[in-house]
Scaffold this motif. Structure first.
Motif, PDB file in Angstrom:
ATOM      1  N   ILE A 144      29.721  60.691  29.026  1.00 47.73           N
ATOM      2  CA  ILE A 144      29.120  59.567  29.760  1.00 47.73           C
ATOM      3  C   ILE A 144      27.615  59.559  29.533  1.00 47.73           C
ATOM      4  O   ILE A 144      26.914  60.505  29.912  1.00 47.73           O
ATOM      5  CB  ILE A 144      29.455  59.670  31.253  1.00 47.73           C
ATOM      6  N   GLU A 145      27.136  58.502  28.890  1.00 52.81           N
ATOM      7  CA  GLU A 145      25.703  58.344  28.629  1.00 52.81           C
ATOM      8  C   GLU A 145      25.136  57.346  29.633  1.00 52.81           C
ATOM      9  O   GLU A 145      25.568  56.186  29.690  1.00 52.81           O
ATOM     10  CB  GLU A 145      25.471  57.858  27.194  1.00 52.81           C
ATOM     11  N   LEU A 146      24.176  57.783  30.413  1.00 51.40           N
ATOM     12  CA  LEU A 146      23.599  56.939  31.452  1.00 51.40           C
ATOM     13  C   LEU A 146      22.417  56.151  30.895  1.00 51.40           C
ATOM     14  O   LEU A 146      21.525  56.736  30.275  1.00 51.40           O
ATOM     15  CB  LEU A 146      23.146  57.801  32.634  1.00 51.40           C
ATOM     16  N   PRO A 147      22.405  54.838  31.106  1.00 50.70           N
ATOM     17  CA  PRO A 147      21.329  53.999  30.557  1.00 50.70           C
ATOM     18  C   PRO A 147      20.055  54.081  31.392  1.00 50.70           C
ATOM     19  O   PRO A 147      19.615  53.094  31.993  1.00 50.70           O
ATOM     20  CB  PRO A 147      21.943  52.594  30.600  1.00 50.70           C
ATOM     21  N   VAL A 148      19.451  55.256  31.412  1.00 51.48           N
ATOM     22  CA  VAL A 148      18.214  55.445  32.175  1.00 51.48           C
ATOM     23  C   VAL A 148      17.054  54.817  31.423  1.00 51.48           C
ATOM     24  O   VAL A 148      16.844  55.099  30.243  1.00 51.48           O
ATOM     25  CB  VAL A 148      17.959  56.943  32.417  1.00 51.48           C
ATOM     26  N   GLY A 149      16.298  53.973  32.097  1.00 52.76           N
ATOM     27  CA  GLY A 149      15.139  53.333  31.484  1.00 52.76           C
ATOM     28  C   GLY A 149      15.463  52.221  30.511  1.00 52.76           C
ATOM     29  O   GLY A 149      14.564  51.701  29.848  1.00 52.76           O
ATOM     30  N   LYS A 150      16.736  51.847  30.400  1.00 54.54           N
ATOM     31  CA  LYS A 150      17.127  50.785  29.473  1.00 54.54           C
ATOM     32  C   LYS A 150      17.387  49.480  30.234  1.00 54.54           C
ATOM     33  O   LYS A 150      17.938  49.505  31.333  1.00 54.54           O
ATOM     34  CB  LYS A 150      18.383  51.186  28.702  1.00 54.54           C
ATOM     35  N   LEU A 151      16.992  48.376  29.628  1.00 51.80           N
ATOM     36  CA  LEU A 151      17.230  47.074  30.240  1.00 51.80           C
ATOM     37  C   LEU A 151      18.718  46.735  30.154  1.00 51.80           C
ATOM     38  O   LEU A 151      19.313  46.761  29.077  1.00 51.80           O
ATOM     39  CB  LEU A 151      16.411  45.993  29.538  1.00 51.80           C
ATOM     40  N   ILE A 152      19.316  46.447  31.308  1.00 44.34           N
ATOM     41  CA  ILE A 152      20.722  46.073  31.366  1.00 44.34           C
ATOM     42  C   ILE A 152      20.835  44.566  31.176  1.00 44.34           C
ATOM     43  O   ILE A 152      20.193  43.780  31.881  1.00 44.34           O
ATOM     44  CB  ILE A 152      21.349  46.485  32.704  1.00 44.34           C
ATOM     45  N   ALA A 153      21.616  44.149  30.194  1.00 45.05           N
ATOM     46  CA  ALA A 153      21.793  42.727  29.926  1.00 45.05           C
ATOM     47  C   ALA A 153      22.548  42.067  31.079  1.00 45.05           C
ATOM     48  O   ALA A 153      23.398  42.697  31.716  1.00 45.05           O
ATOM     49  CB  ALA A 153      22.566  42.532  28.625  1.00 45.05           C
ATOM     50  N   PRO A 154      22.251  40.808  31.364  1.00 44.76           N
ATOM     51  CA  PRO A 154      22.965  40.127  32.448  1.00 44.76           C
ATOM     52  C   PRO A 154      24.424  39.871  32.075  1.00 44.76           C
ATOM     53  O   PRO A 154      24.768  39.779  30.899  1.00 44.76           O
ATOM     54  CB  PRO A 154      22.203  38.808  32.588  1.00 44.76           C
ATOM     55  N   LYS A 155      25.245  39.778  33.100  1.00 47.28           N
ATOM     56  CA  LYS A 155      26.659  39.462  32.900  1.00 47.28           C
ATOM     57  C   LYS A 155      27.056  38.368  33.873  1.00 47.28           C
ATOM     58  O   LYS A 155      26.840  38.486  35.086  1.00 47.28           O
ATOM     59  CB  LYS A 155      27.530  40.705  33.121  1.00 47.28           C
ATOM     60  N   LYS A 156      27.636  37.327  33.336  1.00 48.61           N
ATOM     61  CA  LYS A 156      28.040  36.183  34.151  1.00 48.61           C
ATOM     62  C   LYS A 156      29.188  36.558  35.092  1.00 48.61           C
ATOM     63  O   LYS A 156      30.073  37.334  34.747  1.00 48.61           O
ATOM     64  CB  LYS A 156      28.485  35.043  33.228  1.00 48.61           C
ATOM     65  N   THR A 157      29.147  36.019  36.296  1.00 50.29           N
ATOM     66  CA  THR A 157      30.239  36.222  37.239  1.00 50.29           C
ATOM     67  C   THR A 157      31.453  35.428  36.783  1.00 50.29           C
ATOM     68  O   THR A 157      31.387  34.204  36.627  1.00 50.29           O
ATOM     69  CB  THR A 157      29.835  35.777  38.652  1.00 50.29           C
ATOM     70  N   GLU A 158      32.536  36.124  36.550  1.00 53.26           N
ATOM     71  CA  GLU A 158      33.759  35.477  36.073  1.00 53.26           C
ATOM     72  C   GLU A 158      34.905  35.554  37.066  1.00 53.26           C
ATOM     73  O   GLU A 158      35.875  34.807  36.958  1.00 53.26           O
ATOM     74  CB  GLU A 158      34.197  36.104  34.749  1.00 53.26           C
ATOM     75  N   SER A 159      34.797  36.444  38.051  1.00 49.40           N
ATOM     76  CA  SER A 159      35.871  36.556  39.042  1.00 49.40           C
ATOM     77  C   SER A 159      35.318  37.142  40.329  1.00 49.40           C
ATOM     78  O   SER A 159      34.254  37.764  40.344  1.00 49.40           O
ATOM     79  CB  SER A 159      37.017  37.433  38.519  1.00 49.40           C
ATOM     80  N   ALA A 160      36.055  36.916  41.402  1.00 48.25           N
ATOM     81  CA  ALA A 160      35.675  37.451  42.709  1.00 48.25           C
ATOM     82  C   ALA A 160      36.933  37.682  43.531  1.00 48.25           C
ATOM     83  O   ALA A 160      37.868  36.877  43.500  1.00 48.25           O
ATOM     84  CB  ALA A 160      34.727  36.507  43.439  1.00 48.25           C
ATOM     85  N   GLU A 161      36.947  38.820  44.243  1.00 49.39           N
ATOM     86  CA  GLU A 161      38.061  39.143  45.135  1.00 49.39           C
ATOM     87  C   GLU A 161      37.651  38.842  46.574  1.00 49.39           C
ATOM     88  O   GLU A 161      36.568  39.235  47.008  1.00 49.39           O
ATOM     89  CB  GLU A 161      38.451  40.615  45.007  1.00 49.39           C
ATOM     90  N   PHE A 162      38.535  38.156  47.291  1.00 51.26           N
ATOM     91  CA  PHE A 162      38.289  37.805  48.686  1.00 51.26           C
ATOM     92  C   PHE A 162      39.214  38.622  49.583  1.00 51.26           C
ATOM     93  O   PHE A 162      40.421  38.659  49.377  1.00 51.26           O
ATOM     94  CB  PHE A 162      38.553  36.323  48.924  1.00 51.26           C
ATOM     95  N   SER A 163      38.620  39.287  50.557  1.00 59.03           N
ATOM     96  CA  SER A 163      39.379  39.991  51.581  1.00 59.03           C
ATOM     97  C   SER A 163      38.904  39.463  52.933  1.00 59.03           C
ATOM     98  O   SER A 163      37.788  39.771  53.363  1.00 59.03           O
ATOM     99  CB  SER A 163      39.159  41.504  51.475  1.00 59.03           C
ATOM    100  N   LEU A 164      39.754  38.650  53.577  1.00 56.60           N
ATOM    101  CA  LEU A 164      39.351  37.949  54.796  1.00 56.60           C
ATOM    102  C   LEU A 164      40.263  38.323  55.960  1.00 56.60           C
ATOM    103  O   LEU A 164      41.488  38.311  55.831  1.00 56.60           O
ATOM    104  CB  LEU A 164      39.400  36.433  54.590  1.00 56.60           C
ATOM    105  N   GLN A 165      39.652  38.658  57.090  1.00 56.40           N
ATOM    106  CA  GLN A 165      40.365  38.848  58.349  1.00 56.40           C
ATOM    107  C   GLN A 165      39.898  37.751  59.300  1.00 56.40           C
ATOM    108  O   GLN A 165      38.730  37.668  59.662  1.00 56.40           O
ATOM    109  CB  GLN A 165      40.088  40.226  58.939  1.00 56.40           C
ATOM    110  N   LEU A 166      40.833  36.880  59.694  1.00 53.93           N
ATOM    111  CA  LEU A 166      40.520  35.735  60.534  1.00 53.93           C
ATOM    112  C   LEU A 166      41.028  35.999  61.948  1.00 53.93           C
ATOM    113  O   LEU A 166      42.178  36.413  62.131  1.00 53.93           O
ATOM    114  CB  LEU A 166      41.168  34.480  59.961  1.00 53.93           C
ATOM    115  N   PRO A 167      40.198  35.775  62.977  1.00 50.33           N
ATOM    116  CA  PRO A 167      40.601  36.089  64.358  1.00 50.33           C
ATOM    117  C   PRO A 167      41.671  35.129  64.864  1.00 50.33           C
ATOM    118  O   PRO A 167      41.497  33.905  64.823  1.00 50.33           O
ATOM    119  CB  PRO A 167      39.301  35.957  65.140  1.00 50.33           C
ATOM    120  N   SER A 168      42.775  35.690  65.354  1.00 48.64           N
ATOM    121  CA  SER A 168      43.862  34.840  65.874  1.00 48.64           C
ATOM    122  C   SER A 168      43.450  34.105  67.141  1.00 48.64           C
ATOM    123  O   SER A 168      44.045  33.085  67.504  1.00 48.64           O
ATOM    124  CB  SER A 168      45.099  35.699  66.156  1.00 48.64           C
TER     125      SER A 168
END
Length: 426
Positions: A144-168
Motif C-alpha cells: 500500500i503506497e500512500l499518496p502523501v503530498g500528492k494532489l488527488i485528482a477530482p472524481k465525479k459523484t456517480e452514486s449515493a446510498e440512502f439510509s433513512l429512518q422516518l418517524p412513525s
C-alpha cells in the motif's frame, strides 16, 4: 538394566524440561507483543525394547507447537491505522525484497522509505514489513503506497446510498402532496437534509433533500412518504421555488414510498433509481435502508466522488478499506486490504518480526476479502493482543523447574550408584 539407562533417561528429561522452559521464556517475554501466539511444548516417550526380567528405560522427546489459530483479546487504540482481525485470516505483508509474509499484528504506521531513489510512503508494522492490498484505482495488488503530498485528482459523484429512518409518529402534511420545483416558498414538508456532491472538475454542488409524509394510517391503508431532491444552487433564497438557467438542467427528483404500518418497512422494495444532475449527467441512487419506526428521524447519505486536493490523514475502516481523509473532510477510498488463510495455520513457519511464512505443512495461502466466505472480519482502531496468559506460564514454569530438579536428582543418584560399582574393584 544397565546403569547407563539412568543417565540417558534423566538427561533426556532435563533436556525436555529445558526446551519447555525456553518456550515459556519466549511466551513471557512476548506477553505484550501484539499478535504474538504462544508456543506449547508437547512431550513424547521413546520406548526401548524390553526383555524378560530386565527393564530398559527409554527417554523423552519434545515438540513445540504454536497456537497460531487461537484468537488473542482485542484492545482499542487511538491510531486510525490500527486494525485487528476477528476470526480466521492473516494480514499479507512484504519485506523490502517483495517476499510475502503473514501476520496477525495489525499495528501499522505511515513510514517513508527510499525505493530505487524515490521516496515512497507505506503502511508498515513495527518490524518494517509493508502492508499489502488491492488498489481501488487500477486493481493491482501490492504494498500500500500512500499518496502523501500528492494532489488527488477530482472524481465525479456517480452514486449515493440512502439510509433513512422516518418517524412513525409524524403527521402527514395538510396538502397531502409533496413539493415540486415550482412550489411556493412556504411549502410544507416533514424533514429536510442536504448532501454535497461533485462534478468532474471536483466542484461541489449541494443537493437539498426534502422528505414529506403525504398520508397517514389507519385513515389510509399505508403510511406514504415522498423523497424529493433539488439542487440548492437553483433555489430561490435557499428554498422554493427551484429554477435552472440555461445551459443547466433543472434538478428535480421524486420517489414515492408506501410503508406497512405494522412492520415499518416499504410495502414494495425500492429498485434502482437515477437522478439527473445540473450538468445533464446521471447519478445512481441506492435506497439501501428505508424504515418507519417509532423513533427519531435520521438520514445518512453516502455518495462517492471527491474534490481535488491533498490528503491530510489516513484511516482503515471495518471493511478493510484504506481511506484518505482530505482537509475538506471528504473520504477517498485508496486500497482494499486482503486477508490470507491456510488449511493448517498452526504449522506455519515463524519468522523475525512476528510474521509467518507458508510451507508444505501449512498449505498454500488463500486470499480473500475480510468478512466474506469465511474470512475473519476487521475492527478498526484496535489491535489483537498476544494470547499469552501469564498465570498459566508461571504455573508451567514452576512445574518445569520441579521436573528438571527431579531429573537432575535421578542423574545424581545414578552417579552415586556408579561410584559404588567402581569402588567394588578396590
Amino acid at each position: 538394566m544397565s546403569i547407563n539407562g539412568v543417565f540417558r533417561t534423566s538427561v533426556s528429561g532435563m533436556n525436555a524440561q529445558a526446551n519447555r522452559l525456553s518456550a515459556i521464556s519466549d511466551n513471557i517475554g512476548n506477553a505484550n507483543t501484539d499478535g504474538y501466539k504462544r508456543s506449547e511444548t508437547e512431550f513424547s516417550s521413546l520406548i526401548f525394547a524390553q526383555s524378560d526380567g530386565q527393564y530398559n528405560s527409554g527417554s523423552v522427546t519434545t515438540q513445540v507447537r504454536q497456537t497460531i489459530s487461537q484468537q488473542g483479546s482485542t484492545a482499542t487504540t487511538s491510531s486510525a491505522t490500527d486494525v485487528a482481525i476477528q476470526g480466521d485470516g492473516f494480514f499479507v505483508v512484504q519485506d523490502a525484497n517483495g517476499r510475502d509474509f503473514y501476520t496477525r499484528a495489525g499495528s501499522f504506521v505511515e513510514k517513508t522509505q527510499n525505493v530505487g531513489g524515490t521516496e515512497t510512503t507505506y503502511l508498515v508494522n513495527t518490524a518494517g514489513y509493508r502492508l499489502t492490498g488491492t488498489s481501488l484505482t487500477d486493481g493491482t495488488t501490492g504494498p500500500i503506497e500512500l499518496p502523501v503530498g500528492k494532489l488527488i485528482a477530482p472524481k465525479k459523484t456517480e452514486s449515493a446510498e440512502f439510509s433513512l429512518q422516518l418517524p412513525s409518529s409524524a403527521t402527514a402534511v395538510a396538502s397531502g402532496t409533496a413539493p415540486t420545483a415550482t412550489s411556493p416558498a412556504d411549502t410544507a414538508f416533514t424533514k429536510k437534509t442536504s448532501q454535497v456532491v461533485y462534478n468532474q472538475l471536483g466542484e461541489a454542488r449541494t443537493l437539498d433533500i426534502y422528505i414529506t409524509k403525504t398520508a397517514d394510517s389507519p385513515a389510509n391503508a399505508t403510511d406514504d412518504w415522498t423523497v424529493s431532491i433539488f439542487d440548492q444552487a437553483q433555489s430561490t433564497n435557499g428554498g422554493f421555488p427551484y429554477a435552472a438557467t440555461s445551459p443547466e438542467t433543472l434538478v428535480e427528483y421524486s420517489l414515492d414510498v408506501s410503508f406497512d404500518p405494522v412492520t415499518g418497512l416499504p410495502t414494495t422494495p425500492v429498485g434502482a433509481q437515477s437522478l439527473t444532475l445540473a450538468d445533464g449527467s446521471s447519478m445512481d441512487l441506492d435506497f439501501k435502508s428505508l424504515t418507519q419506526y417509532g423513533t427519531d428521524f435520521s438520514a445518512k447519505v453516502t455518495p462517492d466522488g471527491n474534490p481535488a486536493g491533498f490528503i491530510s490523514e489516513f484511516k482503515i475502516s471495518d471493511e478493510g478499506i484504506v481511506n484518505g481523509i482530505m482537509s475538506t473532510g471528504d473520504t477517498v477510498p485508496l486500497y482494499q486490504i486482503n486477508l490470507a488463510t491456510f488449511s493448517s495455520p498452526d504449522r506455519l513457519s515463524a519468522g523475525v518480526g512476528n510474521v509467518y511464512s507458508a510451507n508444505a505443512n501449512s498449505g498454500a495461502a488463500v486470499a480473500g476479502i475480510p468478512g466474506v466466505n469465511g474470512f475473519g472480519s476487521l475492527k478498526s482502531n484496535a489491535i489483537e493482543q498476544s494470547n499469552v496468559d501469564l498465570a498459566t506460564e508461571l504455573t508451567d514454569m514452576i512445574e518445569s523447574q520441579r521436573s528438571y530438579s527431579a531429573n537432575s536428582k535421578v542423574f545424581q543418584t545414578g552417579s552415586e550408584i556408579l561410584d559404588v560399582i567402581i569402588n567394588l574393584k578396590r
